[in-house]
Scaffold this motif. Structure first.
Motif, PDB file in Angstrom:
ATOM      1  N   ARG A 111       8.267   8.180  -1.574  1.00 28.95           N
ATOM      2  CA  ARG A 111       7.133   7.687  -2.359  1.00 28.95           C
ATOM      3  C   ARG A 111       7.371   6.271  -2.882  1.00 28.95           C
ATOM      4  O   ARG A 111       6.448   5.469  -2.944  1.00 28.95           O
ATOM      5  CB  ARG A 111       6.856   8.594  -3.573  1.00 28.95           C
ATOM      6  CG  ARG A 111       6.522  10.020  -3.255  1.00 28.95           C
ATOM      7  CD  ARG A 111       5.157  10.157  -2.603  1.00 28.95           C
ATOM      8  NE  ARG A 111       4.036   9.890  -3.485  1.00 28.95           N
ATOM      9  CZ  ARG A 111       3.395  10.816  -4.189  1.00 28.95           C
ATOM     10  NH1 ARG A 111       3.784  12.056  -4.145  1.00 28.95           N
ATOM     11  NH2 ARG A 111       2.349  10.495  -4.928  1.00 28.95           N
ATOM     12  N   PHE A 112       8.608   6.016  -3.301  1.00 27.09           N
ATOM     13  CA  PHE A 112       8.883   4.687  -3.855  1.00 27.09           C
ATOM     14  C   PHE A 112      10.359   4.338  -3.666  1.00 27.09           C
ATOM     15  O   PHE A 112      11.186   5.216  -3.391  1.00 27.09           O
ATOM     16  CB  PHE A 112       8.486   4.599  -5.335  1.00 27.09           C
ATOM     17  CG  PHE A 112       9.216   5.553  -6.238  1.00 27.09           C
ATOM     18  CD1 PHE A 112      10.425   5.204  -6.830  1.00 27.09           C
ATOM     19  CD2 PHE A 112       8.698   6.814  -6.507  1.00 27.09           C
ATOM     20  CE1 PHE A 112      11.089   6.086  -7.673  1.00 27.09           C
ATOM     21  CE2 PHE A 112       9.352   7.696  -7.352  1.00 27.09           C
ATOM     22  CZ  PHE A 112      10.558   7.336  -7.933  1.00 27.09           C
ATOM     23  N   ILE A 113      10.642   3.048  -3.825  1.00 21.57           N
ATOM     24  CA  ILE A 113      12.025   2.573  -3.702  1.00 21.57           C
ATOM     25  C   ILE A 113      12.545   2.278  -5.109  1.00 21.57           C
ATOM     26  O   ILE A 113      11.810   1.757  -5.954  1.00 21.57           O
ATOM     27  CB  ILE A 113      12.098   1.284  -2.858  1.00 21.57           C
ATOM     28  CG1 ILE A 113      11.448   1.493  -1.487  1.00 21.57           C
ATOM     29  CG2 ILE A 113      13.549   0.831  -2.674  1.00 21.57           C
ATOM     30  CD1 ILE A 113      11.257   0.211  -0.699  1.00 21.57           C
ATOM     31  N   ALA A 114      13.812   2.600  -5.337  1.00 26.30           N
ATOM     32  CA  ALA A 114      14.469   2.232  -6.598  1.00 26.30           C
ATOM     33  C   ALA A 114      15.628   1.306  -6.252  1.00 26.30           C
ATOM     34  O   ALA A 114      16.448   1.630  -5.393  1.00 26.30           O
ATOM     35  CB  ALA A 114      14.985   3.479  -7.305  1.00 26.30           C
ATOM     36  N   CYS A 115      15.670   0.134  -6.881  1.00 27.24           N
ATOM     37  CA  CYS A 115      16.807  -0.773  -6.661  1.00 27.24           C
ATOM     38  C   CYS A 115      17.090  -1.510  -7.964  1.00 27.24           C
ATOM     39  O   CYS A 115      16.298  -1.443  -8.917  1.00 27.24           O
ATOM     40  CB  CYS A 115      16.524  -1.747  -5.522  1.00 27.24           C
ATOM     41  SG  CYS A 115      15.204  -2.910  -5.846  1.00 27.24           S
ATOM     42  N   HIS A 116      18.201  -2.232  -8.007  1.00 29.41           N
ATOM     43  CA  HIS A 116      18.530  -2.920  -9.263  1.00 29.41           C
ATOM     44  C   HIS A 116      17.961  -4.341  -9.288  1.00 29.41           C
ATOM     45  O   HIS A 116      17.104  -4.666 -10.096  1.00 29.41           O
ATOM     46  CB  HIS A 116      20.039  -2.940  -9.485  1.00 29.41           C
ATOM     47  CG  HIS A 116      20.410  -3.616 -10.772  1.00 29.41           C
ATOM     48  ND1 HIS A 116      20.077  -3.090 -12.001  1.00 29.41           N
ATOM     49  CD2 HIS A 116      21.031  -4.790 -11.038  1.00 29.41           C
ATOM     50  CE1 HIS A 116      20.476  -3.909 -12.956  1.00 29.41           C
ATOM     51  NE2 HIS A 116      21.053  -4.956 -12.402  1.00 29.41           N
ATOM     52  N   GLY A 117      18.467  -5.199  -8.401  1.00 27.86           N
ATOM     53  CA  GLY A 117      18.023  -6.599  -8.396  1.00 27.86           C
ATOM     54  C   GLY A 117      16.871  -6.802  -7.430  1.00 27.86           C
ATOM     55  O   GLY A 117      15.726  -7.045  -7.826  1.00 27.86           O
ATOM     56  N   THR A 118      17.213  -6.711  -6.143  1.00 28.87           N
ATOM     57  CA  THR A 118      16.194  -6.783  -5.094  1.00 28.87           C
ATOM     58  C   THR A 118      16.557  -5.733  -4.035  1.00 28.87           C
ATOM     59  O   THR A 118      17.559  -5.032  -4.171  1.00 28.87           O
ATOM     60  CB  THR A 118      16.172  -8.171  -4.412  1.00 28.87           C
ATOM     61  OG1 THR A 118      17.414  -8.351  -3.715  1.00 28.87           O
ATOM     62  CG2 THR A 118      15.981  -9.292  -5.413  1.00 28.87           C
ATOM     63  N   LEU A 119      15.785  -5.709  -2.983  1.00 31.65           N
ATOM     64  CA  LEU A 119      16.061  -4.746  -1.905  1.00 31.65           C
ATOM     65  C   LEU A 119      17.333  -5.108  -1.141  1.00 31.65           C
ATOM     66  O   LEU A 119      17.881  -4.282  -0.426  1.00 31.65           O
ATOM     67  CB  LEU A 119      14.884  -4.710  -0.928  1.00 31.65           C
ATOM     68  CG  LEU A 119      13.596  -4.134  -1.506  1.00 31.65           C
ATOM     69  CD1 LEU A 119      12.412  -4.483  -0.620  1.00 31.65           C
ATOM     70  CD2 LEU A 119      13.722  -2.634  -1.658  1.00 31.65           C
ATOM     71  N   LYS A 120      17.784  -6.340  -1.282  1.00 29.32           N
ATOM     72  CA  LYS A 120      18.927  -6.796  -0.504  1.00 29.32           C
ATOM     73  C   LYS A 120      20.206  -6.979  -1.317  1.00 29.32           C
ATOM     74  O   LYS A 120      21.285  -7.111  -0.746  1.00 29.32           O
ATOM     75  CB  LYS A 120      18.590  -8.128   0.204  1.00 29.32           C
ATOM     76  CG  LYS A 120      17.501  -8.000   1.258  1.00 29.32           C
ATOM     77  CD  LYS A 120      17.978  -7.127   2.401  1.00 29.32           C
ATOM     78  CE  LYS A 120      16.917  -6.966   3.472  1.00 29.32           C
ATOM     79  NZ  LYS A 120      17.291  -5.988   4.502  1.00 29.32           N
ATOM     80  N   SER A 121      20.097  -7.050  -2.617  1.00 30.56           N
ATOM     81  CA  SER A 121      21.288  -7.315  -3.428  1.00 30.56           C
ATOM     82  C   SER A 121      21.059  -6.818  -4.855  1.00 30.56           C
ATOM     83  O   SER A 121      19.942  -6.890  -5.366  1.00 30.56           O
ATOM     84  CB  SER A 121      21.559  -8.825  -3.431  1.00 30.56           C
ATOM     85  OG  SER A 121      22.282  -9.197  -4.581  1.00 30.56           O
ATOM     86  N   ASN A 122      22.148  -6.338  -5.468  1.00 32.46           N
ATOM     87  CA  ASN A 122      21.971  -5.914  -6.871  1.00 32.46           C
ATOM     88  C   ASN A 122      22.250  -7.066  -7.835  1.00 32.46           C
ATOM     89  O   ASN A 122      22.272  -6.886  -9.032  1.00 32.46           O
ATOM     90  CB  ASN A 122      22.825  -4.681  -7.201  1.00 32.46           C
ATOM     91  CG  ASN A 122      24.320  -4.945  -7.108  1.00 32.46           C
ATOM     92  OD1 ASN A 122      24.743  -6.062  -6.824  1.00 32.46           O
ATOM     93  ND2 ASN A 122      25.112  -3.923  -7.338  1.00 32.46           N
TER      94      ASN A 122
END
Lengths: 248, 183
Positions: A111-122
């Motif tokens: 349903r959704f994405i969870a990440c810290h900084g961006t999809l490529k790097s925290n």
């Protein structure tokens, strides 16, 4: 279903407890934690233990990574560096292992994405339109079925949208709750639990109700004085205590 | 854990300690400024050869107004970078950056190291943009600021005076703190 999205707890157990009490009142089903459980403040071990206890779906923040990654730690500024070195000694082995195993991003129930900084790097940020545009492009290419990504790291509440024509804008957060358009794409930041930086000292988080496509932001008061005293007692930089009161 | 500090490595392998200035740094800072040549001190706004000026800075440290960051090698200050902030008004999101590096530690990447640290700290302080003024002929300083994410925005001709009283051009450089962290 009601999901609580929390981020950037940063070892502030007083703020985390206040947020968890509010989450309990709101009858939330699941908690998603967008990373940076540790760093800056004085209760790293208690915060990791609490997050493990409430079985939150968690991703790794740059401070979480830096607990066991010396190179990442060296790139931190003097204050963050000092706090993470201190955290390293305060964390139990089990909690350090827990942090080490956290993924960089999580796709939750398709349903959704969870990440810290961006999809490529925290350790990179979404604060500018070109950065949001870039994230939407990655979502369209690599996560075609998903139109919502929750991110943290900036410590500021934010909602970016991309409409069907491709126009990217940052929404003004005048309305609360916000109803999401299923045809649009969204990057959503709940703000920070333990070190908000939007000139408001209260702990921030949001709830997401997927069936109604609705997000609601919350700002919760907590025992600020106690959190500050712990920082000073731990002989962490006093600036870290002062900033909590100012919300910077 | 009283003094906040971290270490950095210069191009020649020298290890420097980087940390905010504290009250006890007054003597070392007086020595540092006394060791600098006249042409370097031209860019400093105060008469730092006057010990009372430097001691008054140390006595009245207020990180919210001016944040001074020092580079130290073997107990000797070798560089000083300051971040000046405006608490209210239309420039409250801006910081002004000034840097002085001892001549023997120039061209070793120290200025870039210090400026990178100050940009990171500016983000911590919630600042959005940093402003620096550099004499147009200071190629080393311009390179260091550029390496730290500053870009050239304007040249103002004949604005400043060199020690002989001749007018010289100044370059305004700006760092967009948020964009700097883009990866």
């Amino acid at each position: 279903m009601k999901i609580a999205i929390i981020s950037d707890i940063h070892s502030n157990i007083e703020a985390l407890h206040a947020v968890l009490r509010k989450i309990d009142k709101e009858k939330v089903d699941v908690i998603v934690n967008l990373g940076d459980i540790v760093g800056y403040n004085a209760s790293p071990d208690e915060c990791v233990t609490e997050i493990r206890k409430c079985e939150a779906i968690s991703v790794s923040g740059n401070h979480d990574s830096a607990v066991h990654d010396l190179t990442a730690r060296e790139s931190f500024n003097v204050f963050a560096n000092q706090a993470i070195r201190w955290s390293h000694f305060k964390l139990s082995k089990e909690n350090k292992d827990f942090l080490k195993k956290l993924p960089l991003l999580s796709i939750v129930w398709d349903r959704f994405i969870a990440c810290h900084g961006t999809l490529k790097s925290n350790d990179s940020y979404i604060v500018k339109p070109f950065q949001a545009r870039r994230m939407f492009n990655i979502m369209r290419k690599e996560y075609q079925r998903i139109n919502i990504c929750f991110f943290g790291h900036t410590h500021r509440q934010a909602v970016w949208s991309r409409d069907v024509r491709g126009k990217v804008k940052q929404l003004k957060l005048n309305e609360n709750p916000i109803h999401l358009n299923p045809e649009e794409m969204y990057l959503i930041n709940p703000g920070s639990v333990g070190q908000p930086r939007q000139n408001d000292w209260r702990a921030s988080f949001l709830t997401f109700e997927p069936e109604e496509a609705k997000i609601t932001f919350y700002s919760v008061p907590y025992d600020l004085y106690k959190a500050q005293q712990k920082i000073l007692k731990a002989e962490l930089p006093s600036f870290l205590a002062e900033r909590l009161a100012e919300g910077v | 854990m009283e003094i906040v500090a971290k270490e950095g490595k210069l191009k020649n392998g020298t290890i420097v300690t980087i940390r905010p200035m504290v009250k006890g740094d007054a003597d070392a800072l007086v020595k540092f400024f006394k060791s600098l040549p006249d042409d370097l001190l031209l860019f400093v706004r105060h008469n730092v050869r006057d010990e009372s000026v430097v001691r008054s800075w140390a006595e009245n440290l207020d990180y919210k107004r001016v944040f001074p960051l020092l580079a130290i090698v073997e107990n000797k200050i070798v560089a000083d970078v300051t971040l000046h902030r405006v608490p209210f008004g239309w420039k409250r999101h801006l910081g002004k950056v000034r840097i002085v590096v001892s001549p023997e530690y120039q061209k070793l990447g120290l200025a870039t190291l210090m400026l990178n640290e100050i940009v990171d700290l500016a983000a911590e302080f919630g600042l959005e943009k940093l402003w620096a003024e550099v004499p147009l002929d200071s190629r080393g300083a311009i390179a260091a600021f550029r390496n730290a994410g500053f870009s050239c925005k304007a040249v103002i001709e004949d604005l400043i005076k060199d020690k002989e009283g001749r007018n010289a051009d100044i370059l305004i450089m700006i760092c967009d703190v948020a964009a700097h962290y883009d990866q």
